[in-house]
Design a protein around this motif. Structure first.
Motif, PDB file in Angstrom:
ATOM      1  N   VAL A 163       0.858  -1.186   0.000  1.00  0.00           N
ATOM      2  CA  VAL A 163       0.000   0.000   0.000  1.00  0.00           C
ATOM      3  C   VAL A 163       0.893   1.235   0.000  1.00  0.00           C
ATOM      4  CG1 VAL A 163      -1.945  -1.135   1.176  1.00  0.00           C
ATOM      5  CG2 VAL A 163      -0.189   0.025   2.530  1.00  0.00           C
ATOM      6  N   LYS A 165       1.811   5.132   1.590  1.00  0.00           N
ATOM      7  CA  LYS A 165       1.694   5.898   2.828  1.00  0.00           C
ATOM      8  C   LYS A 165       0.460   6.790   2.758  1.00  0.00           C
ATOM      9  CE  LYS A 165       4.074   8.898   6.041  1.00  0.00           C
ATOM     10  NZ  LYS A 165       5.119   9.900   6.265  1.00  0.00           N
ATOM     11  N   ASP A 167      -2.638   5.661   2.904  1.00  0.00           N
ATOM     12  CA  ASP A 167      -3.826   4.865   2.563  1.00  0.00           C
ATOM     13  C   ASP A 167      -4.558   4.430   3.827  1.00  0.00           C
ATOM     14  OD1 ASP A 167      -3.391   4.967  -0.159  1.00  0.00           O
ATOM     15  OD2 ASP A 167      -2.521   2.953  -0.322  1.00  0.00           O
ATOM     16  N   VAL A 169      -6.431   1.408   5.199  1.00  0.00           N
ATOM     17  CA  VAL A 169      -6.360  -0.008   4.824  1.00  0.00           C
ATOM     18  C   VAL A 169      -7.381  -0.820   5.620  1.00  0.00           C
ATOM     19  CG1 VAL A 169      -4.841  -2.037   4.650  1.00  0.00           C
ATOM     20  CG2 VAL A 169      -3.884   0.277   4.349  1.00  0.00           C
ATOM     21  N   TYR A 187       3.444  -1.670  13.883  1.00  0.00           N
ATOM     22  CA  TYR A 187       2.205  -0.903  14.041  1.00  0.00           C
ATOM     23  C   TYR A 187       1.519  -1.265  15.364  1.00  0.00           C
ATOM     24  CZ  TYR A 187       1.928   1.340   9.428  1.00  0.00           C
ATOM     25  OH  TYR A 187       2.147   2.144   8.328  1.00  0.00           O
ATOM     26  N   ALA A 223      -2.098   3.650   7.002  1.00  0.00           N
ATOM     27  CA  ALA A 223      -0.698   3.288   6.770  1.00  0.00           C
ATOM     28  C   ALA A 223       0.165   4.543   6.889  1.00  0.00           C
ATOM     29  CB  ALA A 223      -0.539   2.640   5.406  1.00  0.00           C
ATOM     30  N   ASN A 224       0.496   4.913   8.135  1.00  0.00           N
ATOM     31  CA  ASN A 224       1.202   6.186   8.343  1.00  0.00           C
ATOM     32  C   ASN A 224       2.693   6.017   8.593  1.00  0.00           C
ATOM     33  OD1 ASN A 224       1.002   5.076  10.854  1.00  0.00           O
ATOM     34  ND2 ASN A 224      -0.353   6.633  11.714  1.00  0.00           N
ATOM     35  N   LYS A 225       3.180   4.767   8.569  1.00  0.00           N
ATOM     36  CA  LYS A 225       4.634   4.532   8.694  1.00  0.00           C
ATOM     37  C   LYS A 225       5.094   3.785   7.458  1.00  0.00           C
ATOM     38  CE  LYS A 225       4.052   3.485  13.553  1.00  0.00           C
ATOM     39  NZ  LYS A 225       4.151   2.423  14.538  1.00  0.00           N
ATOM     40  N   THR A 226       6.190   4.242   6.861  1.00  0.00           N
ATOM     41  CA  THR A 226       6.696   3.541   5.680  1.00  0.00           C
ATOM     42  C   THR A 226       7.678   2.443   6.092  1.00  0.00           C
ATOM     43  OG1 THR A 226       8.417   5.211   5.446  1.00  0.00           O
ATOM     44  CG2 THR A 226       6.457   5.503   4.116  1.00  0.00           C
ATOM     45  N   LEU A 248       3.766  -6.544   5.188  1.00  0.00           N
ATOM     46  CA  LEU A 248       3.088  -5.337   4.757  1.00  0.00           C
ATOM     47  C   LEU A 248       4.162  -4.358   4.301  1.00  0.00           C
ATOM     48  CD1 LEU A 248       0.587  -3.316   4.721  1.00  0.00           C
ATOM     49  CD2 LEU A 248       1.313  -2.690   7.040  1.00  0.00           C
ATOM     50  N   VAL A 250       4.723  -0.604   3.047  1.00  0.00           N
ATOM     51  CA  VAL A 250       4.114   0.721   2.911  1.00  0.00           C
ATOM     52  C   VAL A 250       5.122   1.612   2.198  1.00  0.00           C
ATOM     53  CG1 VAL A 250       3.063   2.681   4.116  1.00  0.00           C
ATOM     54  CG2 VAL A 250       2.838   0.373   5.076  1.00  0.00           C
TER      55      VAL A 250
END
Length: 256
Positions: A163, A165, A167, A169, A187, A223-226, A248, A250
């Motif tokens: 996904v 960053k 998004d 989810v 997460y 999804a706020n952490k890559t 996952l 990101v």
């Protein structure tokens, strides 16, 4: 071919009202903020076949923001309801007695589809190819990315989820054999709600839950952490349980 359609993609959808067999009205403008899928059918064999296939799309997006409406051309609400019963169709069918709603989008051939984004901008108006193609178009235009994850001893499928960053989810966990769960490293997230066998959302308000076959776990997050994060089964499911992992990924904004 799409030449049969007056494609009005990129334009704001006109407002309209749908009325069900009980006389309840659904007004498009009241659903602003939710993406919409409008499926138009008539009584042809091709339409009936697609109507049976679209049930999978309803099931796939249950518990997400997407609202789906199936309309039958040439039928009033009562006739649409009777048709729904005749076909043993498990979701509500709405009537489009004079085909006026279909005309708003330039649809002339059925079965046909219209996809509206969250702001009700028309993103697709055309024919209904396959469910896989439809999911691809929805994935593109929905800000919420819905991904069905099948769980069985001792693997997730798909086992790599990509996904971007930012998004929103929704992972939908579908255990096939025994009880499974999902925990996302980095997460710190567990599955916390699920759809029961009747399709109702159950929120047990617990730290984590284990999903039984026949239920569908829902894990919703932004999804706020890559980076690359490990998915682990949060429910002891057998001897190789520790090896049941997925990933996952990101991606950063540079991908846009």
């Amino acid at each position: 071919s799409n030449n049969a359609y007056a494609l009005s993609t990129g334009k704001q959808s006109p407002d309209f009202t749908l009325i069900d067999a009980e006389g309840k009205a659904v007004r498009l403008s009241e659903l602003m903020g939710s993406p919409l899928l409008l499926f138009f059918s008539d009584e042809t064999e091709a339409s009936q076949k697609k109507l049976s296939e679209i049930v999978e799309i309803y099931d796939y997006y249950l518990g997400s923001e997407l609202k789906i409406f199936s309309l039958v051309i040439g039928k009033n609400p009562e006739e649409a309801f009777k048709y729904q019963q005749d076909l043993s169709f498990s979701y509500s069918l709405f009537g489009d007695p004079k085909g006026e709603i279909a005309k708003l989008y330039g649809l002339k051939q059925f079965p046909g589809l219209v996809i509206l984004d969250e702001q009700h901008i028309t993103r697709y108006a055309g024919d209904y190819a396959t469910n896989e193609k439809l999911k691809g178009v929805l994935f593109k235009w929905m800000k919420e990315k819905v991904i069905l994850v099948t769980a069985r001893k001792f693997e997730y499928e798909p086992n790599i989820i990509k996904v971007n960053k930012g998004d929103r989810v929704v992972l939908k966990l579908l255990p096939e054999d025994v009880t499974h769960g999902i925990f996302i490293d980095g997460y710190g997230l567990y599955v916390k709600e699920y759809l029961d066998r009747e399709g109702n959302i159950v929120d047990p308000q617990k730290a984590e839950i284990h999903i039984k076959p026949g239920e569908v776990g829902l894990l919703k997050f932004v999804a706020n952490k890559t980076g690359k994060f490990t998915l682990r089964c949060a429910s002891t499911c057998g001897a190789f349980h520790p090896y049941m992992i997925g990933h996952l990924i990101v991606r950063g904004n540079w991908r846009y």
